[in-house]
Write an enzyme that holds these catalytic residues in place. Structure first.
Site, PDB file in Angstrom:
ATOM      1  N   LYS A  83       0.854  -1.190   0.000  1.00 45.67           N
ATOM      2  CA  LYS A  83       0.000   0.000   0.000  1.00 45.67           C
ATOM      3  C   LYS A  83       0.889   1.240   0.000  1.00 45.67           C
ATOM      4  O   LYS A  83       1.756   1.388   0.870  1.00 45.67           O
ATOM      5  CB  LYS A  83      -0.855  -0.035   1.267  1.00 45.67           C
ATOM      6  CG  LYS A  83      -2.207   0.591   1.143  1.00 45.67           C
ATOM      7  CD  LYS A  83      -2.968   0.295   2.420  1.00 45.67           C
ATOM      8  CE  LYS A  83      -4.290   0.947   2.440  1.00 45.67           C
ATOM      9  NZ  LYS A  83      -4.869   0.885   3.791  1.00 45.67           N
TER      10      LYS A  83
HETATM   11  C1  E4P Z   1      -8.247   1.205   4.207  1.00 44.58           C
HETATM   12  O1  E4P Z   1      -7.508   0.791   3.326  1.00 44.58           O
HETATM   13  C2  E4P Z   1      -8.183   2.569   4.738  1.00 44.58           C
HETATM   14  O2  E4P Z   1      -6.925   2.844   5.269  1.00 44.58           O
HETATM   15  C3  E4P Z   1      -9.273   2.751   5.758  1.00 44.58           C
HETATM   16  O3  E4P Z   1     -10.491   2.285   5.218  1.00 44.58           O
HETATM   17  C4  E4P Z   1      -9.396   4.180   6.250  1.00 44.58           C
HETATM   18  O4  E4P Z   1     -10.531   4.272   7.054  1.00 44.58           O
HETATM   19  P1  E4P Z   1     -10.803   5.531   8.025  1.00 44.58           P
HETATM   20  O5  E4P Z   1     -10.988   6.733   7.174  1.00 44.58           O
HETATM   21  O6  E4P Z   1     -12.056   5.158   8.770  1.00 44.58           O
HETATM   22  O7  E4P Z   1      -9.605   5.635   8.914  1.00 44.58           O
END
Ligand code: E4P
Length: 217
Positions: A83
């Site tokens: 990522k």
């Molecule tokens: C997933 O890949 C993301 O990092 C995550 O869904 C972010 O979620 P949030 O905005 O609730 O922290």
């Protein structure tokens, strides 16, 4: 539609995985921090449990170090998706790692233009953040819809991974629009089962079962 679980909590992943509800997992530095575990150790444990892609996020902000971190992360297991953030350096890292044959999830996407760049850099997944756009009074779901349109217009095969999901409505709307994947916290996935008419109907059936002394076993 594929379901990824947005957590680094092993027990929660295992519970949903046993029901066949887990097509992959996403983590990020905040979720790793919340788990209190070492990133390499907990990510390996998740990869041992789940067959699908497991996103593990780099910590660097320059392309060369992101690439080095990505190469270390992919050694954990074959199902790692590296990522990287949606920055210019993140796109450089995406291009190199995807050219090397690795899955890359480009995260922190908040615009269609960013999503186009990620697709052109070879991203396997683009992660538009619905909830965080809603938080600032913008329409997160409109972004999912726009990326779907643009990717379909040009036949990009980058998968739309609807992220930052806060409610069951985000999941239903993502499915209607045709997001390829949603990633949601375990509690939101489990809340999909709830409906007041199911509760009301079951209460009436249970009352009749008691009144008529209906027994099967
Ligand atoms: C997933 O890949 C993301 O990092 C995550 O869904 C972010 O979620 P949030 O905005 O609730 O922290």
């Amino acid at each position: 539609m594929k379901f990824f679980v947005d957590t680094a909590e092993i027990d929660a992943i295992a519970e949903l995985n046993d029901l066949g509800m887990v097509d992959g997992v996403t983590t990020n530095p905040s979720l790793i921090k919340k788990s209190g575990r070492d990133i390499i150790e907990v990510t390996k444990e998740i990869c041992d449990l789940v067959d699908g892609p497991v996103s593990a996020e780099v910590t660097a902000t320059d392309a060369d170090t992101m690439i080095a971190e990505g190469r270390k992360l992919v050694e954990i297991a074959e199902n790692i998706a590296v990522k990287v953030p949606l920055t210019w350096d993140g796109l450089k890292a995406c291009k190199t790692l995807s050219d090397d044959g690795h899955m890359v999830n480009v995260t922190l996407c908040f615009s269609v233009n960013q999503a186009i760049l990620a697709a052109k850099a070879g991203a396997t997944f683009i992660s538009p953040f619905i909830g965080r756009l809603d938080d600032i009074n913008l329409d997160g779901m409109e972004l999912i819809e726009d990326i779907r349109t643009v990717y379909d217009n040009y036949g990009y095969d980058t998968q739309i991974l609807a992220a930052s999901i806060r409610s069951v409505n985000h999941i239903a709307d993502s499915a209607r629009i045709g997001a390829d994947v949603i990633t949601a916290p375990p509690a939101v996935i489990k809340a999909m089962v709830n409906h007041p008419l199911t509760d009301k109907g079951l209460a009436a059936f249970l009352s009749d079962i008691k009144a008529a002394e209906i027994k099967i076993l």
